[in-house]
Enzyme design. Sequence first.
Site, PDB file in Angstrom:
ATOM      1  N   ARG A   1       0.831  -1.211   0.000  1.00 23.37           N
ATOM      2  CA  ARG A   1       0.000   0.000   0.000  1.00 23.37           C
ATOM      3  C   ARG A   1       0.865   1.261   0.000  1.00 23.37           C
ATOM      4  NH1 ARG A   1      -5.504  -0.622   1.030  1.00 23.37           N
ATOM      5  NH2 ARG A   1      -6.099  -2.742   1.621  1.00 23.37           N
TER       6      ARG A   1
ATOM      7  N   GLU B   1      -1.133  -8.504   4.195  1.00 28.79           N
ATOM      8  CA  GLU B   1      -2.548  -8.593   4.563  1.00 28.79           C
ATOM      9  C   GLU B   1      -3.084  -9.957   4.157  1.00 28.79           C
ATOM     10  OE1 GLU B   1      -4.885  -5.336   3.082  1.00 28.79           O
ATOM     11  OE2 GLU B   1      -3.266  -3.900   3.432  1.00 28.79           O
TER      12      GLU B   1
ATOM     13  N   GLU C   1     -10.561  -2.515  -5.037  1.00 24.88           N
ATOM     14  CA  GLU C   1      -9.897  -1.535  -4.171  1.00 24.88           C
ATOM     15  C   GLU C   1      -8.583  -1.082  -4.796  1.00 24.88           C
ATOM     16  OE1 GLU C   1      -8.323  -0.956   0.423  1.00 24.88           O
ATOM     17  OE2 GLU C   1      -8.960  -2.947  -0.246  1.00 24.88           O
TER      18      GLU C   1
ATOM     19  N   ASP D   1     -13.860   5.185 -12.405  1.00 24.57           N
ATOM     20  CA  ASP D   1     -14.376   6.546 -12.266  1.00 24.57           C
ATOM     21  C   ASP D   1     -13.350   7.522 -12.857  1.00 24.57           C
ATOM     22  OD1 ASP D   1     -16.265   8.454 -11.460  1.00 24.57           O
ATOM     23  OD2 ASP D   1     -15.119   8.897  -9.660  1.00 24.57           O
TER      24      ASP D   1
ATOM     25  N   HIS E   1     -19.236   0.245   1.660  1.00 26.47           N
ATOM     26  CA  HIS E   1     -18.041  -0.547   1.329  1.00 26.47           C
ATOM     27  C   HIS E   1     -17.970  -0.572  -0.199  1.00 26.47           C
ATOM     28  CE1 HIS E   1     -17.608  -1.837   5.477  1.00 26.47           C
ATOM     29  NE2 HIS E   1     -18.876  -2.211   5.491  1.00 26.47           N
TER      30      HIS E   1
ATOM     31  N   CYS F   1     -15.747  -1.303  -2.275  1.00 27.99           N
ATOM     32  CA  CYS F   1     -15.080  -2.429  -2.938  1.00 27.99           C
ATOM     33  C   CYS F   1     -16.036  -3.583  -3.179  1.00 27.99           C
ATOM     34  CB  CYS F   1     -13.899  -2.906  -2.101  1.00 27.99           C
ATOM     35  SG  CYS F   1     -12.692  -1.598  -1.880  1.00 27.99           S
TER      36      CYS F   1
END
Length: 692
Positions: A339, A368, A379, A436, A658, A660
């Site tokens: 990340r 993760e 995500e 988007d 949420h 995602c």
Amino acid sequence: MSETLVRELPPICLDVRQKQRISIETLPQELKAPVPPEPSLPVRTKTVKDFQEDMEKAKSSGDWKAVLDFYSTTFDSFLEINAAFKNDANAPFDTIEDSGINAKFVNVVYDALLNTPQDVQKSVLKGIINGLLQEWKGPRTKDDLRAYFILLQNPQFSNTSTYVIYAHLLRQTAALAEADHHFLVHWFKKISQKRFKQLMDRLLQFISLRLFPAKPEEFPPMIKCTWWIPSATKVLSLFNAANSLASPPIISYTDFYNSTLDHIDLMEEYHNWQCYGNSHRFSFCQYPFIISIAAKKVIIQRDSEQQMISIARQSLVDKVSRRQKPDMNMLFLNVKVRRTHLVSDSLDELTRKRADLKKKLKVTFVGEAGLDMGGLTKEWFLLLIRQIFHPDYGMFTYHKDSHCHWFSSFKCENYSEFRLVGALMGLAVYNSITLDIRFPPCCYKKLLSPPIVPCDQNTPVGICDVTLDDLYQIMPELAHGLSELLSYEGNVEEDFYSTFQVFQEEFGAIKSYNLKPNGDKVPVTNRNRKEYVQFYVDFLLNKSIYKQFAAFYYGFHSVCASYALMLLRPEEVEILVCGSPELDMHALQKSTQYEGYQKTDLTIRYFWEVVLGFPLDLQKKLLHFATGSDRVPVGGMADLNFKISKSETSTNWLPVAHTCFNQLCLPPYKNKKELKQKLTIGISNAEGFGLE
């Protein structure tokens, strides 16, 4: 321009061509005869008013003789059709701009036809058969073209019982010479929007019912009329050409879609087209305007899947031949990122795994736990897009006036990050993720220039013809200024004092660029201002961002390389990447899933009453809040897999999303007023993508 459009229409398939007479242009010189003069027409003097009076008398008296005589005479031959409807029997009317037809009279006669007794209607069909059976002797005259033009508008052809006659009319129209089609295209352009749409819908219905007849016994066996669909599609292409020539278009390009084709074997159509091109065997892919965006997406995805399967199969064979154990991960594009280093890690992974880009995407965030069931992939897209398009990142400039992003013209040593954005867009299309992103229409036009990556690395890519209209979509203020320069009535050279040199700010410094050799010494004048504007627009949208856009182009095509891209319009590429702006909240309501709620619960009923009553801008905000985009996937609202979950928190809390998982967590608000207030506040104040 118009001639090019018509010329580019795919040639008609062979079984239709067999009926086509030899073009006069292909005959040896000694066999060529002068084009025959128009035969003299019979004199017919009936006017619109006379006809309407005859109709009124027939309706009141029940005596239809005068009306029957008119219809049976008028439609008995091509000459009689011209005699009745031509504005001036003696004038040639041989220009593309004026068909010489009294359109009002044609419309009145056809509008009345379906309200006449059956024997009148049968007499018209009988006359049309006579006209179509007449022998063709030499080239068609303009009177013949007028007859075809008028006959194609006959409303009787909406009835399946007339389809055999309609098919022969379409066959003869389709088989006309290219020059004759050129005339018809321009004449179609003059038809009113309502009637144009009726003619087009009639053709689409003819194709649909021939493919899937409600009563198969109504039509001859398919094997005896293989030419029906190619003929109708060819004639439909003339309407499409007319629509493209009109400015603005008469109807939307989506009105030409035939959704019936979504249910045929599209890959067979696609492979026929790939094998035979635009000749020999008919394929709907020769006429892509008729194939819906949903069907085109299926073709692109299946084509990519087949490429992916062959790559994966080869990898498997290689492993087995080397006696290595096959690994299921080889079937996926596995992207592992931190990340904290999202952009650089993504760039490294996609560059390293360039051969795997057509495989199904799976994303893992380092450190993760969790399997990627779609949420992590989405995500990853959302976070990457948000970071890359941030103004501080410097790759794209956001133009507030037009609400869209455009490529930064700053020079840099490495354009690989632009390639990453192109690859992201390609991966989104292939993995059914709606991004988007707000690029102007011009971007998608450039992305298809050319639709297939050239073999020669030196061939320019991403360069297309651009106009002031394209600039308006990105920088409306600058475009308005240039438009005013073009219409300025004073002395441009003395009053504007400009040259063919432009200036751009780069990293705080002003740099100058010549639009033509020694442009700084060439003044802009009344005479050369059009050239100046064209050069300036080309500089802004093509030349100044060439390296950035070329990298972006190669990135997109590294994932989506497919001949299927040749089927797409620029607007359709945008819908594949960003989704459709057309919202149907009733469709969303039907496909929504619930967790902790039943669809009959009071809170859910309140929710839908509120949402369906929202104005469009709030409905878009809700969609953006819950899914990360205010647009709809190509497959419609059902493809969103939208879910409403019960939130066990206090009803004082706002709803949470949420994004995602396209999930909305809704507390059980006590009444409709409270739900509306909390929902409106929640969706109106969500920052960024509302990631959870």
